[in-house]
Design a protein around this motif. Structure first.
Motif, PDB file in Angstrom:
ATOM      1  N   SER A 104      32.203  43.247  42.504  1.00 26.26           N
ATOM      2  CA  SER A 104      32.742  43.045  41.154  1.00 26.26           C
ATOM      3  C   SER A 104      34.007  42.207  41.202  1.00 26.26           C
ATOM      4  CB  SER A 104      33.019  44.380  40.481  1.00 26.26           C
ATOM      5  OG  SER A 104      31.819  45.092  40.301  1.00 26.26           O
ATOM      6  N   ILE A 105      34.862  42.475  42.181  1.00 26.75           N
ATOM      7  CA  ILE A 105      36.065  41.651  42.340  1.00 26.75           C
ATOM      8  C   ILE A 105      35.670  40.206  42.623  1.00 26.75           C
ATOM      9  CG2 ILE A 105      38.041  41.194  43.852  1.00 26.75           C
ATOM     10  CD1 ILE A 105      38.420  44.211  44.059  1.00 26.75           C
ATOM     11  N   ALA A 106      34.703  40.010  43.509  1.00 21.04           N
ATOM     12  CA  ALA A 106      34.266  38.655  43.848  1.00 21.04           C
ATOM     13  C   ALA A 106      33.632  37.959  42.644  1.00 21.04           C
ATOM     14  CB  ALA A 106      33.289  38.691  45.013  1.00 21.04           C
ATOM     15  N   ALA A 107      32.817  38.689  41.878  1.00 22.05           N
ATOM     16  CA  ALA A 107      32.143  38.075  40.727  1.00 22.05           C
ATOM     17  C   ALA A 107      33.125  37.694  39.628  1.00 22.05           C
ATOM     18  CB  ALA A 107      31.091  39.035  40.174  1.00 22.05           C
ATOM     19  N   VAL A 108      34.112  38.525  39.387  1.00 25.44           N
ATOM     20  CA  VAL A 108      35.077  38.238  38.325  1.00 25.44           C
ATOM     21  C   VAL A 108      36.038  37.122  38.736  1.00 25.44           C
ATOM     22  CG1 VAL A 108      37.026  39.233  37.050  1.00 25.44           C
ATOM     23  CG2 VAL A 108      34.910  40.511  37.269  1.00 25.44           C
ATOM     24  N   SER A 109      36.448  37.107  39.986  1.00 25.90           N
ATOM     25  CA  SER A 109      37.458  36.133  40.401  1.00 25.90           C
ATOM     26  C   SER A 109      36.867  34.782  40.813  1.00 25.90           C
ATOM     27  CB  SER A 109      38.294  36.699  41.548  1.00 25.90           C
ATOM     28  OG  SER A 109      37.483  36.905  42.680  1.00 25.90           O
ATOM     29  N   LYS A 110      35.682  34.751  41.358  1.00 26.96           N
ATOM     30  CA  LYS A 110      35.144  33.518  41.910  1.00 26.96           C
ATOM     31  C   LYS A 110      34.292  32.726  40.923  1.00 26.96           C
ATOM     32  CE  LYS A 110      32.604  31.833  45.930  1.00 26.96           C
ATOM     33  NZ  LYS A 110      31.847  32.212  47.106  1.00 26.96           N
ATOM     34  N   TYR A 111      33.546  33.410  40.073  1.00 27.03           N
ATOM     35  CA  TYR A 111      32.612  32.740  39.172  1.00 27.03           C
ATOM     36  C   TYR A 111      33.152  32.747  37.746  1.00 27.03           C
ATOM     37  CZ  TYR A 111      29.489  33.165  43.138  1.00 27.03           C
ATOM     38  OH  TYR A 111      28.935  33.079  44.388  1.00 27.03           O
ATOM     39  N   SER A 112      32.852  31.675  37.012  1.00 26.47           N
ATOM     40  CA  SER A 112      33.428  31.548  35.674  1.00 26.47           C
ATOM     41  C   SER A 112      32.420  31.738  34.545  1.00 26.47           C
ATOM     42  CB  SER A 112      34.086  30.168  35.534  1.00 26.47           C
ATOM     43  OG  SER A 112      33.109  29.152  35.694  1.00 26.47           O
ATOM     44  N   ASP A 113      31.138  31.911  34.872  1.00 31.00           N
ATOM     45  CA  ASP A 113      30.150  32.070  33.797  1.00 31.00           C
ATOM     46  C   ASP A 113      30.201  33.488  33.219  1.00 31.00           C
ATOM     47  OD1 ASP A 113      29.094  32.881  36.312  1.00 31.00           O
ATOM     48  OD2 ASP A 113      27.098  33.005  35.426  1.00 31.00           O
ATOM     49  N   GLY A 114      29.714  33.616  31.997  1.00 32.93           N
ATOM     50  CA  GLY A 114      29.789  34.890  31.283  1.00 32.93           C
ATOM     51  C   GLY A 114      28.969  35.993  31.909  1.00 32.93           C
ATOM     52  N   ALA A 115      27.812  35.661  32.464  1.00 29.84           N
ATOM     53  CA  ALA A 115      26.963  36.688  33.072  1.00 29.84           C
ATOM     54  C   ALA A 115      27.620  37.282  34.320  1.00 29.84           C
ATOM     55  CB  ALA A 115      25.593  36.105  33.414  1.00 29.84           C
ATOM     56  N   SER A 116      28.310  36.444  35.076  1.00 35.16           N
ATOM     57  CA  SER A 116      29.027  36.959  36.260  1.00 35.16           C
ATOM     58  C   SER A 116      30.170  37.873  35.851  1.00 35.16           C
ATOM     59  CB  SER A 116      29.578  35.808  37.099  1.00 35.16           C
ATOM     60  OG  SER A 116      28.547  35.032  37.625  1.00 35.16           O
ATOM     61  N   LYS A 117      30.871  37.468  34.796  1.00 34.49           N
ATOM     62  CA  LYS A 117      31.968  38.320  34.297  1.00 34.49           C
ATOM     63  C   LYS A 117      31.426  39.647  33.776  1.00 34.49           C
ATOM     64  CE  LYS A 117      35.175  35.080  34.645  1.00 34.49           C
ATOM     65  NZ  LYS A 117      36.190  35.095  35.633  1.00 34.49           N
ATOM     66  N   ALA A 118      30.290  39.599  33.050  1.00 33.02           N
ATOM     67  CA  ALA A 118      29.682  40.834  32.539  1.00 33.02           C
ATOM     68  C   ALA A 118      29.221  41.720  33.687  1.00 33.02           C
ATOM     69  CB  ALA A 118      28.507  40.505  31.624  1.00 33.02           C
ATOM     70  N   ALA A 119      28.609  41.109  34.708  1.00 31.73           N
ATOM     71  CA  ALA A 119      28.179  41.884  35.875  1.00 31.73           C
ATOM     72  C   ALA A 119      29.377  42.516  36.568  1.00 31.73           C
ATOM     73  CB  ALA A 119      27.409  40.994  36.842  1.00 31.73           C
ATOM     74  N   GLY A 120      30.491  41.788  36.644  1.00 30.21           N
ATOM     75  CA  GLY A 120      31.694  42.339  37.255  1.00 30.21           C
ATOM     76  C   GLY A 120      32.253  43.511  36.480  1.00 30.21           C
ATOM     77  N   VAL A 121      32.274  43.391  35.140  1.00 36.47           N
ATOM     78  CA  VAL A 121      32.787  44.493  34.311  1.00 36.47           C
ATOM     79  C   VAL A 121      31.879  45.716  34.434  1.00 36.47           C
ATOM     80  CG1 VAL A 121      33.204  45.214  31.933  1.00 36.47           C
ATOM     81  CG2 VAL A 121      34.018  43.000  32.712  1.00 36.47           C
ATOM     82  N   PHE A 122      30.561  45.495  34.336  1.00 33.86           N
ATOM     83  CA  PHE A 122      29.634  46.619  34.520  1.00 33.86           C
ATOM     84  C   PHE A 122      29.732  47.188  35.935  1.00 33.86           C
ATOM     85  CE2 PHE A 122      27.194  44.875  30.812  1.00 33.86           C
ATOM     86  CZ  PHE A 122      27.281  46.013  30.030  1.00 33.86           C
ATOM     87  N   GLY A 123      30.042  46.326  36.900  1.00 32.92           N
ATOM     88  CA  GLY A 123      30.229  46.793  38.275  1.00 32.92           C
ATOM     89  C   GLY A 123      31.429  47.709  38.413  1.00 32.92           C
TER      90      GLY A 123
END
Length: 168
Positions: A104-123
């Motif tokens: 989740s830390i990697a998805a939120v910090s490294k990727y900028s698309d909305g689905a990655s951010k949503a996956a990070g938050v749900f993570g």
């Protein structure tokens, strides 16, 4: 004339496949259901995102949570005694919480698309749910081990007292 309850066939449809209501209302049932749903949502988010390399962990956790959900619901843990179920569940929860937190830390910090951010938050939400589950499971393990260790020395003491052997 009414048929006896023991001879009645199960009703047709998906009802025999569904878990009992008592299990769904229990704390363990609700946690496993939440873990399964969150893992599936995170899996879908990672499929739709640029961070598709992270989709294996949620898929694996979804399958494991779903397996344990139905294993506990069908009381498979009481039928199959070869596996210590609480310890297995504890290790699954600890590893899932750590993995979800890291990806989740990697998805939120490294990727900028909305689905990655949503996956990070749900993570992060899944990390909290898994942490609650392993805390509760850990307390059950400690209680079990305290009961086992308090019984064990008494059993050894009575065996030593009954022994009349003088040989060394």
């Amino acid at each position: 004339m009414e048929e006896p309850a023991g001879d009645a066939a199960p009703p047709p449809g998906p009802r025999p496949l569904l878990p009992p209501r008592e299990f769904l209302r229990s704390r363990k049932g609700q946690l496993l259901l939440a873990e399964s749903v969150l893992s599936f949502i995170i899996f879908i988010c990672y499929i739709a995102s640029l961070a598709d390399s992270f989709m294996t962990a949620p898929l694996l956790e979804f399958v494991l949570a779903l397996f344990l959900f139905f294993a506990y619901a069908t009381k498979l843990n009481e039928k199959f005694k070869g596996l210590y179920w609480p310890l297995t569940d504890f290790l699954r929860c600890v590893t899932a919480a750590i993995i979800y937190f890291a990806i989740s830390i990697a998805a939120v910090s490294k990727y900028s698309d909305g689905a990655s951010k949503a996956a990070g938050v749900f993570g992060f939400i899944a990390t909290i749910v898994y942490a609650i589950d392993f805390y509760i499971t850990f307390n059950d393990l400690v209680t079990f081990l305290k009961q086992g260790s308090s019984d064990s020395p008494e059993g050894r003491k009575s065996e030593d007292e009954d022994s009349d052997s003088d040989s060394d």
